[in-house]
Design a protein around this motif. Sequence first.
Motif, PDB file in Angstrom:
ATOM      1  N   THR A  33      48.999  41.460  37.294  1.00 37.10           N
ATOM      2  CA  THR A  33      48.840  40.032  37.558  1.00 37.10           C
ATOM      3  C   THR A  33      48.659  39.315  36.227  1.00 37.10           C
ATOM      4  OG1 THR A  33      47.830  40.513  39.702  1.00 37.10           O
ATOM      5  CG2 THR A  33      47.467  38.315  38.805  1.00 37.10           C
ATOM      6  N   PRO A  34      49.327  38.198  36.021  1.00 37.15           N
ATOM      7  CA  PRO A  34      49.208  37.492  34.737  1.00 37.15           C
ATOM      8  C   PRO A  34      47.744  37.226  34.359  1.00 37.15           C
ATOM      9  CG  PRO A  34      50.931  36.488  36.063  1.00 37.15           C
ATOM     10  CD  PRO A  34      50.235  37.491  36.942  1.00 37.15           C
ATOM     11  N   PRO A  35      47.382  37.489  33.104  1.00 36.77           N
ATOM     12  CA  PRO A  35      45.988  37.313  32.666  1.00 36.77           C
ATOM     13  C   PRO A  35      45.424  35.915  32.920  1.00 36.77           C
ATOM     14  CG  PRO A  35      47.266  38.426  30.976  1.00 36.77           C
ATOM     15  CD  PRO A  35      48.230  38.000  32.042  1.00 36.77           C
ATOM     16  N   LEU A  36      46.270  34.907  32.872  1.00 34.03           N
ATOM     17  CA  LEU A  36      45.816  33.537  33.092  1.00 34.03           C
ATOM     18  C   LEU A  36      45.116  33.372  34.448  1.00 34.03           C
ATOM     19  CD1 LEU A  36      45.846  30.606  32.003  1.00 34.03           C
ATOM     20  CD2 LEU A  36      48.016  30.306  33.191  1.00 34.03           C
ATOM     21  N   LEU A  37      45.486  34.195  35.425  1.00 37.27           N
ATOM     22  CA  LEU A  37      44.889  34.102  36.758  1.00 37.27           C
ATOM     23  C   LEU A  37      43.505  34.754  36.838  1.00 37.27           C
ATOM     24  CD1 LEU A  37      47.998  34.729  39.022  1.00 37.27           C
ATOM     25  CD2 LEU A  37      46.873  32.575  38.514  1.00 37.27           C
ATOM     26  N   ARG A  38      43.159  35.533  35.820  1.00 37.74           N
ATOM     27  CA  ARG A  38      41.850  36.216  35.780  1.00 37.74           C
ATOM     28  C   ARG A  38      41.544  36.913  37.115  1.00 37.74           C
ATOM     29  NH1 ARG A  38      38.372  31.524  33.159  1.00 37.74           N
ATOM     30  NH2 ARG A  38      36.655  32.785  33.913  1.00 37.74           N
ATOM     31  N   PHE A  39      42.529  37.632  37.602  1.00 38.49           N
ATOM     32  CA  PHE A  39      42.465  38.319  38.890  1.00 38.49           C
ATOM     33  C   PHE A  39      41.520  39.516  38.803  1.00 38.49           C
ATOM     34  CE2 PHE A  39      43.883  41.427  41.947  1.00 38.49           C
ATOM     35  CZ  PHE A  39      44.189  40.680  43.070  1.00 38.49           C
ATOM     36  N   ARG A  40      40.589  39.632  39.749  1.00 35.57           N
ATOM     37  CA  ARG A  40      39.647  40.746  39.793  1.00 35.57           C
ATOM     38  C   ARG A  40      39.526  41.286  41.212  1.00 35.57           C
ATOM     39  NH1 ARG A  40      40.941  40.681  35.535  1.00 35.57           N
ATOM     40  NH2 ARG A  40      39.868  39.982  33.693  1.00 35.57           N
ATOM     41  N   VAL A  41      39.600  42.607  41.336  1.00 32.28           N
ATOM     42  CA  VAL A  41      39.342  43.265  42.617  1.00 32.28           C
ATOM     43  C   VAL A  41      37.834  43.421  42.727  1.00 32.28           C
ATOM     44  CG1 VAL A  41      39.701  45.344  43.995  1.00 32.28           C
ATOM     45  CG2 VAL A  41      41.547  44.501  42.530  1.00 32.28           C
ATOM     46  N   LEU A  42      37.243  42.907  43.796  1.00 29.84           N
ATOM     47  CA  LEU A  42      35.797  42.995  43.985  1.00 29.84           C
ATOM     48  C   LEU A  42      35.382  44.196  44.829  1.00 29.84           C
ATOM     49  CD1 LEU A  42      34.966  39.240  44.649  1.00 29.84           C
ATOM     50  CD2 LEU A  42      34.896  40.487  42.482  1.00 29.84           C
ATOM     51  N   THR A  43      36.284  44.658  45.686  1.00 28.85           N
ATOM     52  CA  THR A  43      35.984  45.796  46.546  1.00 28.85           C
ATOM     53  C   THR A  43      35.879  47.050  45.684  1.00 28.85           C
ATOM     54  OG1 THR A  43      37.291  44.739  48.274  1.00 28.85           O
ATOM     55  CG2 THR A  43      36.722  47.054  48.605  1.00 28.85           C
ATOM     56  N   PRO A  44      34.720  47.729  45.704  1.00 30.02           N
ATOM     57  CA  PRO A  44      34.562  48.907  44.842  1.00 30.02           C
ATOM     58  C   PRO A  44      35.382  50.107  45.328  1.00 30.02           C
ATOM     59  CG  PRO A  44      32.563  48.544  46.132  1.00 30.02           C
ATOM     60  CD  PRO A  44      33.519  47.428  46.464  1.00 30.02           C
ATOM     61  N   ASP A  45      36.281  50.577  44.470  1.00 29.68           N
ATOM     62  CA  ASP A  45      37.107  51.767  44.719  1.00 29.68           C
ATOM     63  C   ASP A  45      37.606  51.871  46.161  1.00 29.68           C
ATOM     64  OD1 ASP A  45      36.855  52.624  42.066  1.00 29.68           O
ATOM     65  OD2 ASP A  45      34.877  53.447  42.518  1.00 29.68           O
ATOM     66  N   PRO A  46      38.398  50.901  46.599  1.00 29.12           N
ATOM     67  CA  PRO A  46      38.847  50.932  47.992  1.00 29.12           C
ATOM     68  C   PRO A  46      39.836  52.063  48.254  1.00 29.12           C
ATOM     69  CG  PRO A  46      39.954  49.184  46.780  1.00 29.12           C
ATOM     70  CD  PRO A  46      38.942  49.781  45.847  1.00 29.12           C
TER      71      PRO A  46
END
Length: 155
Positions: A33-46
């Motif tokens: 995902t482009p860095p500008l979106l600052r995308f983060r997965v919050l679900t731990p190790d799904p």
Amino acid sequence: MRIHTLHREQVLDGTPAEVFPFFADARNLEAITPPLLRFRVLTPDPPMAAGTFLQYRLRVHGLPVSWDTLIQEWEPDRRFVDVQVRGPYALWHHTHEFAPEGDGRTRMRDTVRYAIGFGPLGELARRLVVRRDLDEIFDFRARRVPELLRAARGA
């Protein structure tokens, strides 16, 4: 509500059995995902499977956005489908398909059915901003995925 479809295809080095595990790791979404979106997965190790619930945070044009998805279908080495449960779209249904292409390669197809909502104002936003944003995101993925697959295979 008007439903739109985005189609993308690319051929990747590696068989579906070699390529699919990269997409089975939700953490790789951050890398594609482009860095500008600052995308983060919050679900731990799904653990990815049908019924897996995933939570993300990102920024869209600087605004914080929460996005929750559900893995609706899961067929290892063949396909999976994620659908938005909560997020910025009125509808988001993303089908990922992996098919043998021959010579140890895989044809990956993305089909995204989406709707903006908000009537004519949403359609205007789609034409002016959303369509371009989605093209940029999927263009970025098309460049990053082969690089990351090569790195994962040690090539």
